[in-house]
Design an enzyme around this catalytic site. Structure first.
Site, PDB file in Angstrom:
ATOM      1  N   ARG A 172       0.843  -1.214   0.000  1.00 49.56           N
ATOM      2  CA  ARG A 172       0.000   0.000   0.000  1.00 49.56           C
ATOM      3  C   ARG A 172       0.880   1.267   0.000  1.00 49.56           C
ATOM      4  O   ARG A 172       0.581   2.251   0.682  1.00 49.56           O
ATOM      5  CB  ARG A 172      -0.932   0.036   1.212  1.00 49.56           C
ATOM      6  CG  ARG A 172      -1.985  -1.034   1.229  1.00 49.56           C
ATOM      7  CD  ARG A 172      -3.000  -0.816   0.099  1.00 49.56           C
ATOM      8  NE  ARG A 172      -4.138  -1.697   0.257  1.00 49.56           N
ATOM      9  CZ  ARG A 172      -4.142  -2.980  -0.123  1.00 49.56           C
ATOM     10  NH1 ARG A 172      -3.085  -3.511  -0.695  1.00 49.56           N
ATOM     11  NH2 ARG A 172      -5.221  -3.714   0.052  1.00 49.56           N
ATOM     12  N   SER A 212     -10.281  -0.111   3.366  1.00 50.04           N
ATOM     13  CA  SER A 212      -9.559  -0.382   4.622  1.00 50.04           C
ATOM     14  C   SER A 212      -9.041   0.933   5.189  1.00 50.04           C
ATOM     15  O   SER A 212      -8.404   1.699   4.481  1.00 50.04           O
ATOM     16  CB  SER A 212      -8.353  -1.279   4.367  1.00 50.04           C
ATOM     17  OG  SER A 212      -8.763  -2.522   3.860  1.00 50.04           O
ATOM     18  N   GLU A 258      -4.425   3.995   6.459  1.00 44.27           N
ATOM     19  CA  GLU A 258      -4.230   3.631   5.050  1.00 44.27           C
ATOM     20  C   GLU A 258      -4.591   4.797   4.120  1.00 44.27           C
ATOM     21  O   GLU A 258      -3.791   5.127   3.242  1.00 44.27           O
ATOM     22  CB  GLU A 258      -5.062   2.374   4.770  1.00 44.27           C
ATOM     23  CG  GLU A 258      -4.449   1.474   3.721  1.00 44.27           C
ATOM     24  CD  GLU A 258      -4.937   1.862   2.353  1.00 44.27           C
ATOM     25  OE1 GLU A 258      -4.114   2.260   1.525  1.00 44.27           O
ATOM     26  OE2 GLU A 258      -6.151   1.764   2.105  1.00 44.27           O
TER      27      GLU A 258
END
Ligand code: EPU
Length: 338
Positions: free
Chosen positions: A164, A238, A334
């Site tokens: 990520r 998320s 995130e």
């Protein structure tokens, strides 16, 4: 170039958070970015690149110039012996692009179906799901430098992909506008079926050699069953990254709770399921103010209706504190908080 002022960004972020952009310019080609860079006033102002708005939390009005990326168009660049090279404009919807590649008979992105957002945002956080990361299918991308106005092409190595993560969250943050992304879809196609949820589908259906379309349908069904549709319930996917810990830390946590969901990584570290950690702290389905924790997946924070960014952040901090209190782990956010 048209500069829009006082633009309400609520429809442009999937969390549905209110914020006003002082100025906004729609970008459809490289020359639009250069026009902003060369503009006597806008050129000097700081810029914020907005894609599908599916990975941001807006906590305030935006003094920056918002560049709303609307670069369109999909095409086959090259048919190689070992791969299809396919390109999409940064403003294309990710899921529609994946569907288009499958319709054309070019499989390889099926595990990444139904991820919200645009093609241009996908490399920024190296989107990943069901055993596949964008980095594994990436060929190159074109971007325009926001300081020099120059067009550049970046290879995978220059993008610095991680979990990520990419160079666009670090050295090139606020510096680069991604315009087009190219993907390498290997021939012959090999299915990616290692993820537990997909193994379960194989066991349930008895289909041991699924087609790319079958995998895509499974992935979409799994996502629909546990992730909220942003068109109905505001969210940014998320909200925390799955934390990576040392084997010693993992043993310590297993000592506290033997059920902890964990996956050993190739580099020796262990990835823990943040959703499980949050769930085990009792957060699933809880609401604080107008922000909440999704009932079916504790890793996803949702807008219960007219939430503002600061309410979402208050909830996020409370979750971080309780996970730290119980497990000694600091969860990292995130999405990008603005
Ligand atoms: N779990 C719980 N309770 C929860 C949520 C999860 O016990 O409330 C457990 C699940 O039972 C499972 C484990 O945690 O054993 C992992 O859950 P899941 O398979 O749903 O995946 P995840 O680790 O929570 C990651 C990605 C998702 C991606 C899925 C599928 C991150 C931060 N998230 O979630 O990506 O779709 O795997 O590959 O890596 C996103 O980035 O926005 C995103 C949705």
């Amino acid at each position: 170039m048209q500069v829009e002022t006082g633009v309400n960004l609520k429809p442009y972020n999937t969390f549905g958070l209110p914020a006003v952009a002082r100025s906004l310019v729609r970008i459809t080609r490289d020359a639009d970015v250069r026009a902003v860079v060369d503009h006597p006033k806008l050129g000097r102002a700081s810029k914020f690149v907005l894609g599908g708005g599916s990975n941001i939390v807006l906590t305030r009005d935006m003094p920056q110039v918002v560049l709303k990326i609307e670069v369109r168009g999909n095409r086959l660049v090259e048919r190689r012996e070992d791969a299809w090279i396919v390109e999409a404009g940064a403003g294309e919807n990710w899921h529609e692009f994946v569907t288009w590649t499958l319709d054309q008979g070019w499989p390889g992105l099926e595990n990444l179906g139904l991820i919200p957002g645009t093609v241009g945002a996908a490399p920024v956080q190296n989107i990943g799901a069901y055993g596949l990361e964008l980095a594994q299918r990436f060929e190159s991308l074109d971007a325009v430098d926001l300081v020099t106005g120059r067009s550049v092409t970046l290879s995978g190595a220059s993008c610095g992909f991680g979990y990520r993560d990419s160079v666009f969250k670090h050295a090139l943050a606020g510096r680069s506008v991604i315009m087009r992304v190219r993907f390498r879809l290997p021939r012959p196609w090999q299915p990616v079926l290692g993820y537990l949820d997909l193994e379960r589908k194989i066991a349930q259906t008895g289909i041991t050699a699924p087609s790319a379309r079958q995998i895509f349908d499974w992935v979409c069904a799994i996502r629909r069953s546990k992730l909220p549709d942003p068109a109905i319930v505001g969210n940014a996917g998320s909200f925390f990254k799955n934390p990576l810990v040392t084997p010693e830390q993992c043993r310590d946590i297993i000592g506290r709770d033997p059920e902890v969901v964990h996956y050993p990584m190739a580099d020796g570290r262990v990835k823990l399921a943040a959703g499980w950690l949050i769930d085990s702290c009792g957060w699933k389905g809880k609401t604080v103010g107008k922000a909440g924790v999704y009932e079916k997946q504790a890793l996803v924070l949702v807008n219960r209706g007219d939430a503002i960014g600061s309410e979402v952040m208050t909830l996020a901090r409370a979750i971080q504190e309780s996970v730290y209190g119980k497990f000694g782990i600091r969860l990292e956010l995130e999405p990008v908080v603005v």
